[in-house]
Every structure is written in C-alpha cells, then in structure tokens.
Design an enzyme around this catalytic site. Structure first.
Site, mmCIF file in Angstrom:
data_model
loop_
_atom_site.group_PDB
_atom_site.id
_atom_site.type_symbol
_atom_site.label_atom_id
_atom_site.label_comp_id
_atom_site.label_asym_id
_atom_site.label_seq_id
_atom_site.Cartn_x
_atom_site.Cartn_y
_atom_site.Cartn_z
ATOM 1 C CG HIS A 155 -1.945 -1.003 1.256
ATOM 2 N ND1 HIS A 155 -3.078 -0.873 2.029
ATOM 3 C CD2 HIS A 155 -2.083 -2.171 0.598
ATOM 4 C CE1 HIS A 155 -3.853 -1.914 1.848
ATOM 5 N NE2 HIS A 155 -3.273 -2.725 0.990
ATOM 6 C CD GLU B 168 -1.746 4.216 3.492
ATOM 7 O OE1 GLU B 168 -1.534 3.561 2.435
ATOM 8 O OE2 GLU B 168 -2.871 4.347 3.988
ATOM 9 C CB CYS C 49 -6.443 -0.369 5.254
ATOM 10 S SG CYS C 49 -4.736 -0.948 5.122
#
Length: 168
Positions: free
Chosen positions: A62, A64, A92
């Site tokens: 992801h 991040e 998430c």
C-alpha cells in the site's frame, strides 16, 4: 466515534496533500488504485510512495507501507519520530498498525474510506490505547482525492464490461 482532530487546512497541508496526489496519479498510470503518500519531517518531504500491489503482486505494498519503508531507510531507524504522513485515502488496518509501530506523529488524509478506513470510518484504531498515540486529520483536499479514486474505478468497471465475452 471520535472525529478527526480539527486543524485549519493551511496552505502547507494542502501543499503536502497535493504532493501525495502526484504520487496517486503515478499509481493511476500504472493501473494501480490511485493512492499516494508522502512523509514530512521538519517541513520537508523525506519519502514518497504510491500503491504497488498489482505491479509487484504484493498485498502489503500500500502507499503508506511503501513510504514508511523509504522513510525508515532514509532515517536509518524503524521509529520515525517527529514525522507526519499525508495520504490520499484514509488508512486501512494494516497501514494504521504500521503507522503506530513506526511512531508517526500525525496522519493527514484526503478521502474517507467507508468500506475499509481504520482511522474513523470503520474503526478508530488510533483512539485505542497503544504505546504510541497518533494524531489525525481527515478531509484535506477530499474532493480531489475522492474524484481520482472514483474516476479510476469507473474506468476499471467500463473496461471490464467492454471486454469481449471470450475474455471474461
């Protein structure tokens, strides 16, 4: 449900979210979900990243996670104190956990994620008792962040319905 910390949306926050949006557009061009991220320390971007899950066939990549890894390498530390993270979509559960573990100071996000957001939409993971408390602010350049995601998924659905029957 705790609301995100209210901060004035200064030009600085919008500037860094615009940089995260540039990363999201890179993901878009790769056919990835258009989510981008930057990490800031002392007013300077020290790491940038975007989704690479499809490209690298790795569920953990992801935006991040990619950006946190880069920041850790840059600072030669797994705890990146005094850093702020700007991401175009509410983190998430996986990313929120990594944010806590890496000791990010403040998360600023653009669009809310009603299906998977772990900061305030589906859960409030940063509000639970942890060894490190993360501040957060949502809705920065929310419309721009949201529109990019909507456009991507609209085009994705169109491509799926336009495929010949034999390719389905």
């Amino acid at each position: 449900m705790t609301e995100p910390t209210a901060h004035p949306y200064t030009e600085t926050h919008e500037h860094f979210m615009s940089e995260a949006l540039k990363e999201a557009r890179k993901a878009y061009e790769l056919g990835e979900s258009p989510i981008g991220c930057v990490i800031v320390k002392d007013g300077k971007i020290i790491a940038r990243g975007h989704n690479l899950r499809q490209t690298k066939q790795d569920a953990t990549l992801h935006a991040e996670m990619v950006t946190i890894s880069k920041a850790c390498r840059k600072l030669s530390a797994w705890h990146i104190f005094d850093c702020d993270l700007y991401v175009t979509l509410e983190p998430c559960y996986m990313c929120a956990g990594a944010i806590i573990q890496s000791h990010i100071r403040h998360v600023y996000f653009g669009a809310y994620d009603p299906k998977g957001g772990a900061v305030c939409s589906c859960s409030q993971i940063f509000d639970l008792p942890h060894n490190h408390h993360v501040e957060y602010t949502g809705g920065i350049l929310q419309d721009e962040c949201s529109q990019l995601l909507k456009q991507f998924f609209r085009e994705l659905r169109t491509r799926k319905t336009d495929r010949p029957e034999s390719a389905k």
